[in-house]
Design a protein around this motif. Structure first.
Motif, mmCIF file in Angstrom:
data_model
loop_
_atom_site.group_PDB
_atom_site.id
_atom_site.type_symbol
_atom_site.label_atom_id
_atom_site.label_comp_id
_atom_site.label_asym_id
_atom_site.label_seq_id
_atom_site.Cartn_x
_atom_site.Cartn_y
_atom_site.Cartn_z
ATOM 1 N N TYR A 136 0.821 -1.218 0.000
ATOM 2 C CA TYR A 136 0.000 0.000 0.000
ATOM 3 C C TYR A 136 0.850 1.262 0.000
ATOM 4 O O TYR A 136 0.334 2.373 -0.083
ATOM 5 C CB TYR A 136 -0.968 0.010 1.183
ATOM 6 C CG TYR A 136 -0.333 0.116 2.554
ATOM 7 C CD1 TYR A 136 -0.252 1.340 3.223
ATOM 8 C CD2 TYR A 136 0.186 -1.000 3.182
ATOM 9 C CE1 TYR A 136 0.327 1.436 4.465
ATOM 10 C CE2 TYR A 136 0.761 -0.910 4.438
ATOM 11 C CZ TYR A 136 0.831 0.307 5.072
ATOM 12 O OH TYR A 136 1.414 0.405 6.332
ATOM 13 N N GLU A 137 2.172 1.084 0.065
ATOM 14 C CA GLU A 137 3.116 2.196 0.021
ATOM 15 C C GLU A 137 4.431 1.633 -0.500
ATOM 16 O O GLU A 137 4.618 0.414 -0.507
ATOM 17 C CB GLU A 137 3.259 2.795 1.429
ATOM 18 C CG GLU A 137 4.015 4.112 1.513
ATOM 19 C CD GLU A 137 5.502 3.923 1.804
ATOM 20 O OE1 GLU A 137 6.246 4.913 1.709
ATOM 21 O OE2 GLU A 137 5.916 2.783 2.106
ATOM 22 N N THR A 152 -6.638 0.654 1.440
ATOM 23 C CA THR A 152 -5.522 0.146 2.238
ATOM 24 C C THR A 152 -5.923 -1.156 2.921
ATOM 25 O O THR A 152 -7.092 -1.339 3.281
ATOM 26 C CB THR A 152 -5.095 1.155 3.322
ATOM 27 O OG1 THR A 152 -6.219 1.484 4.131
ATOM 28 C CG2 THR A 152 -4.518 2.411 2.698
ATOM 29 N N ALA A 156 -2.733 -2.130 7.713
ATOM 30 C CA ALA A 156 -1.873 -1.007 7.333
ATOM 31 C C ALA A 156 -1.562 -0.166 8.569
ATOM 32 O O ALA A 156 -2.352 -0.098 9.511
ATOM 33 C CB ALA A 156 -2.560 -0.145 6.277
ATOM 34 N N ILE A 161 0.119 6.301 7.787
ATOM 35 C CA ILE A 161 -0.853 6.851 6.839
ATOM 36 C C ILE A 161 -1.198 8.286 7.214
ATOM 37 O O ILE A 161 -1.352 9.156 6.342
ATOM 38 C CB ILE A 161 -2.117 5.961 6.787
ATOM 39 C CG1 ILE A 161 -1.789 4.622 6.119
ATOM 40 C CG2 ILE A 161 -3.244 6.663 6.027
ATOM 41 C CD1 ILE A 161 -2.929 3.624 6.131
ATOM 42 N N TRP A 164 1.561 10.419 5.846
ATOM 43 C CA TRP A 164 1.532 10.506 4.386
ATOM 44 C C TRP A 164 0.333 11.291 3.883
ATOM 45 O O TRP A 164 0.352 11.799 2.759
ATOM 46 C CB TRP A 164 1.529 9.103 3.782
ATOM 47 C CG TRP A 164 2.739 8.294 4.122
ATOM 48 C CD1 TRP A 164 4.022 8.760 4.256
ATOM 49 C CD2 TRP A 164 2.803 6.894 4.376
ATOM 50 N NE1 TRP A 164 4.866 7.729 4.586
ATOM 51 C CE2 TRP A 164 4.149 6.569 4.659
ATOM 52 C CE3 TRP A 164 1.845 5.873 4.377
ATOM 53 C CZ2 TRP A 164 4.555 5.272 4.953
ATOM 54 C CZ3 TRP A 164 2.250 4.577 4.668
ATOM 55 C CH2 TRP A 164 3.595 4.282 4.953
ATOM 56 N N ARG A 165 -0.699 11.397 4.703
ATOM 57 C CA ARG A 165 -1.897 12.131 4.316
ATOM 58 C C ARG A 165 -1.942 13.546 4.898
ATOM 59 O O ARG A 165 -2.977 14.200 4.885
ATOM 60 C CB ARG A 165 -3.156 11.363 4.745
ATOM 61 C CG ARG A 165 -3.424 10.109 3.918
ATOM 62 C CD ARG A 165 -3.452 10.425 2.450
ATOM 63 N NE ARG A 165 -4.000 9.372 1.621
ATOM 64 C CZ ARG A 165 -3.775 9.269 0.326
ATOM 65 N NH1 ARG A 165 -2.998 10.135 -0.288
ATOM 66 N NH2 ARG A 165 -4.320 8.305 -0.381
ATOM 67 N N MET A 227 2.034 6.463 -1.516
ATOM 68 C CA MET A 227 1.039 5.409 -1.358
ATOM 69 C C MET A 227 0.503 4.950 -2.706
ATOM 70 O O MET A 227 0.365 5.744 -3.639
ATOM 71 C CB MET A 227 -0.112 5.900 -0.473
ATOM 72 C CG MET A 227 0.315 6.276 0.935
ATOM 73 S SD MET A 227 -1.085 6.696 1.990
ATOM 74 C CE MET A 227 -1.941 5.106 2.049
ATOM 75 N N ASN A 228 0.197 3.664 -2.796
ATOM 76 C CA ASN A 228 -0.345 3.116 -4.038
ATOM 77 C C ASN A 228 -1.634 3.799 -4.451
ATOM 78 O O ASN A 228 -1.924 3.949 -5.645
ATOM 79 C CB ASN A 228 -0.600 1.612 -3.878
ATOM 80 C CG ASN A 228 0.677 0.812 -3.740
ATOM 81 O OD1 ASN A 228 1.654 1.296 -3.173
ATOM 82 N ND2 ASN A 228 0.681 -0.413 -4.249
#
Length: 240
Positions: A136-137, A152, A156, A161, A164-165, A227-228
């Motif tokens: 997922y990353e 995700t 995860a 997250i 990253w967000r 992230m994917n």
């Protein structure tokens, strides 16, 4: 280096996820990295955490370590996956100053092999996804048995997250960094100074940095694209 007593203490006080810095299961590579643990200690510690009741454990691995062949990497991946952890974080080794590896690299004791590093990452992705983990990353893989949100997998790492967000977070402990209301803050690195500030009832913050809107948007975009799932533009505009 976790003990049964320490594992039970963490579990009793509400810790619900543990990340173990195994890095490698090859004794020679662990020694080269300057790690204080052995292969046997790593395996024993994982068993200790399971016996204490932890059902969400991440294992950290490194690849492209000098002297690490594709054969060794495959063996490490196979042994790690066989342990059955819920999450894997796998990073290419970084040569940081003031480390033995950095000094060896500067002295020309080994050559960097970018092609091998790329091949190891491809091997990681294929092997992990073929054994029940979903990427997922860039460097992170998790099992989905806890019921993910579609974007995700269920196991995860939630706090990563959040980074990253573009979310806010507090830094706890010496040297820790936080991101609060658009400000980046860093705690004192000196443990004594940190403790003295806390005991005095004050925040132990050494520095603050106010990010300009464009810089904040740039960082948010870059981290989110690790992230994917990438960014949905409307979500990115709302957060940044």
């Amino acid at each position: 280096t976790v003990s049964p007593d320490k594992a039970r203490l963490l579990k009793d006080y509400g810790v619900n996820r543990i990340s173990m810095g195994i890095q490698s299961l090859d004794e020679q590579l662990l020694e080269k990295l300057g790690r204080i643990h052995t292969r046997k200690m790593a395996l024993k510690s994982f068993d200790t955490l399971r016996r204490a009741g932890f059902e969400n454990v991440n294992l950290d691995l490194m690849f492209a370590i000098p002297g690490q062949t594709m054969k060794i990497w495959r063996e490490t991946l196979a042994e790690t996956v066989a342990l059955g952890s819920e999450h894997l974080s796998c990073y290419e080794v970084i040569y940081e100053e003031d480390t033995p590896l950095f000094a060896q690299m500067k002295a020309g004791e080994f050559d960097l092999d970018g092609e091998l590093a790329a091949a190891m990452h491809e091997e990681l992705t294929e092997f992990a996804e073929g054994n029940g983990y979903r990427q997922y990353e860039i460097a992170n893989f998790a099992r989905d048995t806890a019921g993910g949100d579609g974007a995700t997998p269920g196991f995860a790492c939630r706090h990563n997250i959040n980074y990253w967000r573009g979310g806010s977070y507090y830094g706890l402990g010496p040297s820790a960094a936080g991101y609060e209301r658009g400000q980046r803050v860093k705690n004192f690195s000196n443990t004594q100074m940190y403790c003295e500030r806390i005991e005095a009832g004050a925040r132990a913050i050494e520095s603050r940095e106010e990010l300009a809107p464009l810089a904040r948007a740039g960082e948010t975009a870059a981290f989110g694209l690790r992230m994917n799932a990438g960014w949905r533009f409307e979500e990115f505009k709302r957060i940044s």
